[in-house]
Design a protein around this motif. Structure first.
Motif, mmCIF file in Angstrom:
data_model
loop_
_atom_site.group_PDB
_atom_site.id
_atom_site.type_symbol
_atom_site.label_atom_id
_atom_site.label_comp_id
_atom_site.label_asym_id
_atom_site.label_seq_id
_atom_site.Cartn_x
_atom_site.Cartn_y
_atom_site.Cartn_z
ATOM 1 N N GLY A 47 44.158 34.537 41.181
ATOM 2 C CA GLY A 47 44.004 34.170 42.388
ATOM 3 C C GLY A 47 45.234 33.468 43.023
ATOM 4 N N ARG A 48 45.300 33.193 44.180
ATOM 5 C CA ARG A 48 46.563 32.420 44.830
ATOM 6 C C ARG A 48 46.721 31.062 44.354
ATOM 7 N N THR A 49 45.420 30.315 44.418
ATOM 8 C CA THR A 49 45.298 28.811 43.995
ATOM 9 C C THR A 49 45.758 28.576 42.532
ATOM 10 N N CYS A 51 47.280 30.621 40.258
ATOM 11 C CA CYS A 51 48.656 30.850 39.975
ATOM 12 C C CYS A 51 49.734 29.943 39.869
ATOM 13 N N LYS A 52 49.317 29.027 40.823
ATOM 14 C CA LYS A 52 50.130 27.577 40.941
ATOM 15 C C LYS A 52 49.919 26.637 39.935
ATOM 16 N N TYR A 73 49.319 40.483 39.202
ATOM 17 C CA TYR A 73 48.896 40.647 40.614
ATOM 18 C C TYR A 73 48.386 39.307 40.952
ATOM 19 N N ASP A 74 48.930 38.390 42.244
ATOM 20 C CA ASP A 74 48.476 37.369 42.315
ATOM 21 C C ASP A 74 48.110 37.236 43.753
ATOM 22 N N GLN A 75 47.793 38.125 44.244
ATOM 23 C CA GLN A 75 47.388 38.286 45.782
ATOM 24 C C GLN A 75 45.939 38.199 46.203
ATOM 25 N N TYR A 77 42.441 36.210 47.038
ATOM 26 C CA TYR A 77 41.949 35.045 47.747
ATOM 27 C C TYR A 77 40.516 34.905 47.703
ATOM 28 N N THR A 108 37.548 36.563 41.681
ATOM 29 C CA THR A 108 38.830 37.220 40.925
ATOM 30 C C THR A 108 38.623 38.122 40.124
#
Ligand SMILES: [Fe+2]
Length: 392
Positions: A47-49, A51-52, A73-75, A77, A108
């Motif tokens: 997920g977007r969060t 991956c950071k 693939y990190d898109q 939500y 995810t």
């Protein structure tokens, strides 16, 4: 020999991943499991969060150090829309990936299950919604949960939001049950208290609803009660101190057991009434379940106090010498107290949902027949609306 007149749970089948690995540090075993599944070029979905954070870096490092090249693939939500799956499936097909690794919470992992089915091509995802609509298996999958909540790492269910219909619906088939799950409690240590509380309530409600389901069987009931005991003994500690490794282990185990239990017995009316809250108002799933819990359970209590009492005895020693009817009531109050202690909202009005939305939500919830049919007491639309009014 067996006839056709038994209870629903007298006959069951149990699909779970062929390999469930549990324990602190077990994410290191990922390369071996990729190879066991015969894959060479996995796609990691995250997920977007998340991956950071350091989780993606560390998983990529583990794959790299074993010489496994891979894509990312990190898109993804939270509470994903069903239409969003196509891009990940296209990427896997175009890149020649032969396995998917889903790292994250329920959103995810559910996304990964659907993307894996869509990757070989030739299917329309909208045709797959419902029970047993998938014609063939997709790419193999490995799930690595980073929350203790959804149980998606072992379940045959993927839930999506549908923009047109303002509800959430499931793709349900043993063909999307993951091939392997790595449940490493250390991956949950960094989870913020609010997410720990919300996802933990979801796991606890999976355990309770699967136990009360009319499709429960002796194996699922054993897993449900053990899940209740694990989560009851650790959720508050995990929320208050995220680095409490013992509490995190108990939560990971409880959530895993609850996932296995509902993979067999299903969830029921709490989830059915919670889905319109997620679909229309984007309320986090565990919170949506928690606000509906008390009044659905009070409705279910009629005729079921012996089962409720068994739940209560897994929650707390205080219930040891209580008569069944008192213990049954205790189980509901105890869960609401727990939710309040860990800061999860327990009333619908506190989520900013207007009372005028109730009849629409009742309409939507009454269509969740897959879940309502598991409930220990059947409910019609009028009764559903009454439950929403009480919960408001
Ligand atoms: Fe759930």
């Amino acid at each position: 020999m067996s006839g056709g007149n038994g209870r629903p749970g007298d006959v069951f089948s149990f699909h779970i991943p062929g390999n469930v690995v549990f324990g602190d540090g077990t994410v290191d075993r990922l390369p071996g499991i990729v190879r066991e599944l015969g894959a060479n070029y996995p796609l990691v979905l995250i997920g977007r969060t998340l991956c950071k954070t350091g989780v993606l870096r560390s998983v990529r490092g583990i794959l790299d150090s074993s010489g496994i090249s891979h894509g990312v693939y990190d898109q993804i939500y939270p509470e994903p829309y069903v239409e969003s799956v196509g891009a990940a499936a296209d990427l896997a097909r175009a890149g020649g990936h032969d396995l998917m690794i889903g790292i994250g919470g329920g959103s995810t992992m559910d996304f990964t299950k659907a993307a894996a089915v869509m990757a070989p091509g030739g299917l329309n995802i909208l045709d797959l919604v419902g029970r047993d609509r998938i014609p063939r298996k997709g790419l193999p999958t490995i799930m690595i949960p980073t929350t203790s909540g959804s149980g998606s790492e072992v379940s045959p269910v993927a839930i999506f939001t549908f923009s047109d219909e303002k509800v959430k619906k499931g793709i349900v088939s043993p063909l999307i049950t993951p091939d392997a799950a790595i449940v490493d409690p250390e991956l949950t240590h960094g989870l913020p208290p609010k997410v720990t509380a919300d996802t933990g309530m979801d796991a606890l409600i999976h355990a309770v609803e699967s136990f009360l389901s009319i499709n429960a069987n002796p194996l699922s009931e054993t897993l449900s009660l053990a899940a209740v005991a694990h989560i009851a003994g650790s959720l508050e500690s995990a929320v208050k101190n995220g680095r409490d490794a013992g509490a995190r282990r108990m939560m990971s185990m409880g959530s895993l057991m609850a996932g296995m239990a509902f993979a067999m017995a299903g969830t029921a009316a709490v989830h059915a009434l919670a889905y319109p809250l997620g679909g229309e108002f984007h309320i986090p799933h565990g919170t949506a379940n928690t606000v509906m819990f008390r009044h659905v359970m009070e409705f279910n209590l009629e005729g079921n106090s012996v089962k409720f009492a068994r739940l209560a005895r897994s929650m707390s020693d205080e219930t040891k010498n209580m008569p069944d009817t008192d213990a049954a009531r205790f189980s509901i109050d105890w869960m609401i107290d727990l939710a309040r202690n860990i800061g999860v909202v327990t009333r619908l009005r506190d989520l900013g949902i207007p009372e005028s939305a109730i009849s629409g939500m009742a309409e939507a919830a009454s269509g969740e027949t897959r879940l309502l049919s598991n409930n220990p007491r059947s409910m019609d639309k009028k009764q559903i609306e009454e439950i929403y009014r009480k919960a408001w």
